[in-house]
Motif scaffolding. Structure first.
Motif, PDB file in Angstrom:
ATOM      1  N   LEU A  52      -6.813   5.232   9.022  1.00  0.00           N
ATOM      2  CA  LEU A  52      -6.643   3.787   9.151  1.00  0.00           C
ATOM      3  C   LEU A  52      -7.574   3.034   8.206  1.00  0.00           C
ATOM      4  CD1 LEU A  52      -6.235   3.515  13.022  1.00  0.00           C
ATOM      5  CD2 LEU A  52      -4.509   2.942  11.310  1.00  0.00           C
ATOM      6  N   GLU A  53      -8.778   3.563   8.020  1.00  0.00           N
ATOM      7  CA  GLU A  53      -9.717   2.926   7.095  1.00  0.00           C
ATOM      8  C   GLU A  53      -9.185   2.998   5.662  1.00  0.00           C
ATOM      9  OE1 GLU A  53     -12.901   0.905   5.602  1.00  0.00           O
ATOM     10  OE2 GLU A  53     -12.376   1.167   7.707  1.00  0.00           O
ATOM     11  N   LYS A  54      -8.654   4.151   5.283  1.00  0.00           N
ATOM     12  CA  LYS A  54      -8.082   4.284   3.933  1.00  0.00           C
ATOM     13  C   LYS A  54      -6.878   3.364   3.769  1.00  0.00           C
ATOM     14  CE  LYS A  54     -10.948   7.554   2.700  1.00  0.00           C
ATOM     15  NZ  LYS A  54     -12.075   7.231   1.803  1.00  0.00           N
ATOM     16  N   ASP A 100      -6.662  -5.164   3.444  1.00  0.00           N
ATOM     17  CA  ASP A 100      -6.621  -5.959   4.679  1.00  0.00           C
ATOM     18  C   ASP A 100      -7.756  -5.544   5.609  1.00  0.00           C
ATOM     19  OD1 ASP A 100      -6.052  -7.356   6.968  1.00  0.00           O
ATOM     20  OD2 ASP A 100      -3.966  -6.725   7.109  1.00  0.00           O
ATOM     21  N   PRO A 101      -8.779  -6.384   5.801  1.00  0.00           N
ATOM     22  CA  PRO A 101      -9.896  -6.016   6.680  1.00  0.00           C
ATOM     23  C   PRO A 101      -9.498  -5.936   8.150  1.00  0.00           C
ATOM     24  CG  PRO A 101     -10.095  -8.299   5.979  1.00  0.00           C
ATOM     25  CD  PRO A 101      -8.972  -7.715   5.194  1.00  0.00           C
ATOM     26  N   LEU A 103      -1.204  -4.108  11.949  1.00  0.00           N
ATOM     27  CA  LEU A 103      -0.269  -3.020  12.237  1.00  0.00           C
ATOM     28  C   LEU A 103       0.137  -3.062  13.708  1.00  0.00           C
ATOM     29  CD1 LEU A 103       1.206  -0.315  11.643  1.00  0.00           C
ATOM     30  CD2 LEU A 103      -0.987   0.846  12.058  1.00  0.00           C
ATOM     31  N   GLY A 104      -0.821  -3.425  14.556  1.00  0.00           N
ATOM     32  CA  GLY A 104      -0.559  -3.463  15.993  1.00  0.00           C
ATOM     33  C   GLY A 104       0.555  -4.398  16.389  1.00  0.00           C
ATOM     34  N   GLY A 119       0.826  -1.203   0.000  1.00  0.00           N
ATOM     35  CA  GLY A 119       0.000   0.000   0.000  1.00  0.00           C
ATOM     36  C   GLY A 119       0.858   1.250   0.000  1.00  0.00           C
ATOM     37  N   SER A 120       0.239   2.391  -0.234  1.00  0.00           N
ATOM     38  CA  SER A 120       0.948   3.666  -0.246  1.00  0.00           C
ATOM     39  C   SER A 120       0.392   4.556   0.853  1.00  0.00           C
ATOM     40  CB  SER A 120       0.788   4.357  -1.597  1.00  0.00           C
ATOM     41  OG  SER A 120       1.190   5.704  -1.518  1.00  0.00           O
TER      42      SER A 120
END
Length: 333
Positions: free
Chosen positions: A58-60, A67-68, A74-75, A26-27
């Motif tokens: 975070l939604e974007k 990744d749902p 990320l955590g 992702g970017s």
């Protein structure tokens, strides 16, 4: 009635999101553009941003990577000690129960508002929860899993790096798929709970820190996160954020607070000021800081603050201080 404005969080609470997205296809730059936030948050993690905007970011990011469970994944890369000075202070407590007390005492002033930590002990078990008191729903569950991950990482500083809670409690609807989340967290996941939380053995509370650097804390403390009840400070903080992209405009500031320019101006009128005065104050402070603390030219400072040419900046600075920018710089030195 007082307006209900967004809470705030430091950009550091996003953890290593840029590098994480690069590794997962992702970017982060594109995600930032999609929510119209300044790129400065990549280089200045102490910047405060509206919590609702972090939800949206975070939604974007989740959509960018497909990744749902982006927030949970990320955590696994976050470190509680890197949560600005707040995280270092919390993780420097000798024992786990002391670290938890510090987290409760300092969270809303040092790192993030609109956030409630709750700690309950039932017999041999402890439940530690985190609740975001924000009306924004888009991206909320990503932020909830991210918050839970910081709590887990903090406990690992005392229980060991391989430690996992007995259960991660989620507010996703009961019956939602659990397998992917259980693989990410490495433990049981329970959906349909009132607030996000973790449960673990109470015997851990007396554990001493197992990290060698736990006693060292950076002496630098950031300015306090603005209280939601302080309307002027809240608007000022978003105006400072806008300044990273040029001259602040009321429409942009209002949109980041989930309101309209007219409502924002009305609130400021009620507090005896105006948006133009807020901008003036922010610009003056930033200009003085740049003149004192940097070697960049007056022309560069003028352009950074959104002025079309140095002459306009010089006139404004003379109005603020009674002297030219060059004279002010010489006097400060």
């Amino acid at each position: 009635m007082a307006p209900r404005l967004s809470g705030f969080t430091r950009a550091s609470s996003l953890g290593p999101i840029s590098e994480f997205m690069d590794r997962h296809g992702g970017s982060f730059t594109r995600a930032l553009r999609n929510v119209d936030l300044p790129f400065a948050i990549l280089e200045q993690p102490d910047i405060v941003i509206p919590l609702r905007e972090q939800f949206r970011l975070l939604e974007k990011a989740a959509r960018e990577t497909g990744d749902p469970y982006f927030g949970a994944r990320l955590g696994q890369a976050v470190k509680g000690r890197e949560l600005s000075s707040f995280g270092a202070w919390v993780c420097s407590a000798d024992k786990l129960d002391g670290a938890i007390r510090r987290a409760h005492a300092g969270l809303n002033t040092m790192l993030q508002t609109s956030t409630v930590l709750t700690f309950t002990r039932r017999g041999s078990k402890v439940r530690w929860s985190i609740e975001f008191v924000e009306p924004e729903t888009e991206g909320r569950h990503h932020n909830e899993f991210l918050g839970v991950s910081y709590m887990i990482d903090m406990i690992r500083g005392y229980a060991g790096r391989t430690w996992r809670p007995d259960v991660v409690m989620s507010v996703l609807p009961a019956g939602s798929p659990r397998q992917a989340l259980e693989e990410i967290f490495g433990t049981n996941v329970l959906h349909g709970c009132g607030v996000p939380a973790i449960e673990f053995d109470a015997s851990l509370l007396g554990r001493l820190s197992c990290e060698a650097s736990a006693s060292s804390v950076d002496g630098y403390l950031e300015p306090r996160v603005p209280r939601q009840s302080d309307v002027v400070a809240t608007i000022k903080s978003v105006t400072e954020l806008a300044l990273h992209e040029g001259y602040p405009h009321i429409k942009w500031v209002a949109s980041k607070l989930g309101t309209t320019g007219r409502s924002l101006q009305r609130w400021l009128d009620m507090h005896g000021t105006s948006f133009n005065r807020v901008v003036d104050g922010v610009m003056e402070t930033q200009a003085k800081d740049l003149l004192r603390q940097s070697e960049i030219s007056v022309t560069q400072i003028a352009l950074r603050l959104g002025y079309s040419d140095p002459a306009h900046f010089t006139r404004a600075f003379r109005r603020w201080t009674g002297m030219t920018p060059s004279a002010y710089r010489s006097e400060q030195r």
